[in-house]
Motif scaffolding. Structure first.
Motif, PDB file in Angstrom:
ATOM      1  N   VAL A  91       0.918  -1.265  -0.047  1.00  0.00           N
ATOM      2  CA  VAL A  91       0.124   0.142   0.008  1.00  0.00           C
ATOM      3  C   VAL A  91       0.861   1.241   0.036  1.00  0.00           C
ATOM      4  CG1 VAL A  91      -2.086  -0.919   1.097  1.00  0.00           C
ATOM      5  CG2 VAL A  91      -0.572  -0.070   2.540  1.00  0.00           C
ATOM      6  N   GLU A  92       2.086   1.107   0.503  1.00  0.00           N
ATOM      7  CA  GLU A  92       2.825   2.701   0.499  1.00  0.00           C
ATOM      8  C   GLU A  92       3.129   2.954  -1.039  1.00  0.00           C
ATOM      9  OE1 GLU A  92       7.499   1.802   0.690  1.00  0.00           O
ATOM     10  OE2 GLU A  92       6.587   0.951   2.487  1.00  0.00           O
TER      11      GLU A  92
ATOM     12  N   PHE B 245      -6.199   7.606  -2.636  1.00  0.00           N
ATOM     13  CA  PHE B 245      -5.116   7.976  -1.902  1.00  0.00           C
ATOM     14  C   PHE B 245      -5.051   7.922  -0.670  1.00  0.00           C
ATOM     15  CE2 PHE B 245      -2.963  11.841   0.144  1.00  0.00           C
ATOM     16  CZ  PHE B 245      -1.657  11.154   0.432  1.00  0.00           C
ATOM     17  N   LEU B 246      -6.287   8.693  -0.070  1.00  0.00           N
ATOM     18  CA  LEU B 246      -6.246   8.697   1.574  1.00  0.00           C
ATOM     19  C   LEU B 246      -6.348   7.390   2.126  1.00  0.00           C
ATOM     20  CD1 LEU B 246      -8.458  11.960   1.882  1.00  0.00           C
ATOM     21  CD2 LEU B 246      -6.132  11.674   2.356  1.00  0.00           C
TER      22      LEU B 246
ATOM     23  N   THR C  83      -3.794   5.589   4.690  1.00  0.00           N
ATOM     24  CA  THR C  83      -4.240   5.102   6.089  1.00  0.00           C
ATOM     25  C   THR C  83      -3.719   3.815   6.192  1.00  0.00           C
ATOM     26  OG1 THR C  83      -5.976   6.821   6.105  1.00  0.00           O
ATOM     27  CG2 THR C  83      -6.140   5.097   7.534  1.00  0.00           C
ATOM     28  N   MET C  84      -4.050   3.040   5.211  1.00  0.00           N
ATOM     29  CA  MET C  84      -3.635   1.620   5.530  1.00  0.00           C
ATOM     30  C   MET C  84      -2.177   1.480   5.845  1.00  0.00           C
ATOM     31  SD  MET C  84      -6.404  -0.309   5.518  1.00  0.00           S
ATOM     32  CE  MET C  84      -5.639  -1.882   5.138  1.00  0.00           C
ATOM     33  N   GLN C  85      -1.404   2.149   4.842  1.00  0.00           N
ATOM     34  CA  GLN C  85       0.136   2.287   5.072  1.00  0.00           C
ATOM     35  C   GLN C  85       0.366   2.505   6.472  1.00  0.00           C
ATOM     36  OE1 GLN C  85       2.343   4.861   2.543  1.00  0.00           O
ATOM     37  NE2 GLN C  85       4.102   4.966   4.183  1.00  0.00           N
ATOM     38  N   TRP C  86      -0.090   3.717   7.139  1.00  0.00           N
ATOM     39  CA  TRP C  86       0.176   4.065   8.293  1.00  0.00           C
ATOM     40  C   TRP C  86      -0.160   2.795   9.452  1.00  0.00           C
ATOM     41  CZ3 TRP C  86      -3.999   7.956  11.106  1.00  0.00           C
ATOM     42  CH2 TRP C  86      -3.556   8.128  12.276  1.00  0.00           C
TER      43      TRP C  86
ATOM     44  N   ASN D  50       9.731   8.587   6.047  1.00  0.00           N
ATOM     45  CA  ASN D  50      10.605   8.135   5.085  1.00  0.00           C
ATOM     46  C   ASN D  50       9.903   7.298   3.976  1.00  0.00           C
ATOM     47  OD1 ASN D  50      13.295   7.366   4.133  1.00  0.00           O
ATOM     48  ND2 ASN D  50      12.888   5.479   4.893  1.00  0.00           N
ATOM     49  N   ARG D  51       8.984   6.433   4.305  1.00  0.00           N
ATOM     50  CA  ARG D  51       8.324   5.405   3.660  1.00  0.00           C
ATOM     51  C   ARG D  51       7.603   6.350   2.569  1.00  0.00           C
ATOM     52  NH1 ARG D  51       7.538  -0.136   4.238  1.00  0.00           N
ATOM     53  NH2 ARG D  51       8.556  -1.091   6.149  1.00  0.00           N
TER      54      ARG D  51
END
Length: 221
Positions: free
Chosen positions: A61-62, A139-140, A144-147, A176-177
């Motif tokens: 997801v990133e 995108f959001l 959020t999933m990456q977070w 950084n990601r």
């Protein structure tokens, strides 16, 4: 069937490439993860466990979030911003939202126009910005999933400092990601906008006609 495949070949080919790359990433990521775990004396994961792990999810997801950010910014920024001579840009005198007549909305629609382009009011306003809004929402969601996945993966690492969810949002690892992906997307947009002024790809809608002047922005030249 042949006509069906031909008329949808762009989405079908890139959909197939996406799946192939995702499967390749899964196997490569699994091998890389287990190599790192073994080197640290930590338990390794089976293929099934890795498939549903936060480590795999955050790696996927990133990249998704940066791509959707790229397209959101691109489809909205090109309404107003221009690059003289680039087919990725409108001519300078056409910057902005354009007229209802050119956009075929309201009384300028035809029988094949989408219903929401014809009805007026908030529905036509919403439909007029729907592509950008959906890209922003995707995108959001993926960001959020990456977070969340990144936070979970971080806290699952016995060697990493344990953090709260909002503390992880402010961490160097999370940003950084995100930023390493964003900078590459911004570079790609700028490169395409500038290089397409001077270079050509015959037959591509992303390129001007081969013989078009460098200063011409629209494809019709």
């Amino acid at each position: 069937m042949r006509r069906f495949l031909r008329e949808r070949s762009l989405s079908l080919v890139f959909g197939g490439l996406f799946l192939a790359a995702l499967v390749g990433q899964f196997f490569a990521g699994h091998a890389d993860y287990n190599e790192r775990q073994a080197a640290l004396g930590q338990p390794v994961l089976s293929l099934g466990a890795y498939l549903f792990s936060a480590d795999f999810l955050v790696d996927v997801v990133e990249n998704w979030q940066s791509e959707y950010l790229q397209f959101f910014l691109y489809v909205t920024a090109t309404v107003w911003l221009i690059q003289r001579g680039s087919p990725e840009s409108k001519p300078a005198d056409k910057a902005g939202l354009d007229t209802d007549k050119n956009q075929q909305v309201g009384r300028y629609t035809n029988e094949d126009s989408p219903k929401w382009a014809r009805v007026g009011g908030w529905r036509t306003t919403f439909y007029s910005t729907s592509l950008g809004l959906v890209m922003l929402a995707l995108f959001l969601f993926s960001w959020t999933m990456q977070w969340i996945a990144g936070w979970y993966a971080n806290n699952s690492d016995p060697l990493a400092e344990q953090t709260g969810l909002f503390q992880y949002f402010l961490s160097a690892d999370f940003w950084n990601r995100s930023l390493q992906n964003w900078q590459s997307e911004f570079l790609a947009i700028a490169s395409m906008a500038i290089l397409s002024v001077y270079l050509r790809q015959r037959g591509s809608p992303e390129s001007k006609p081969v013989g078009a002047a460098h200063s011409v922005s629209d494809r019709s030249g």
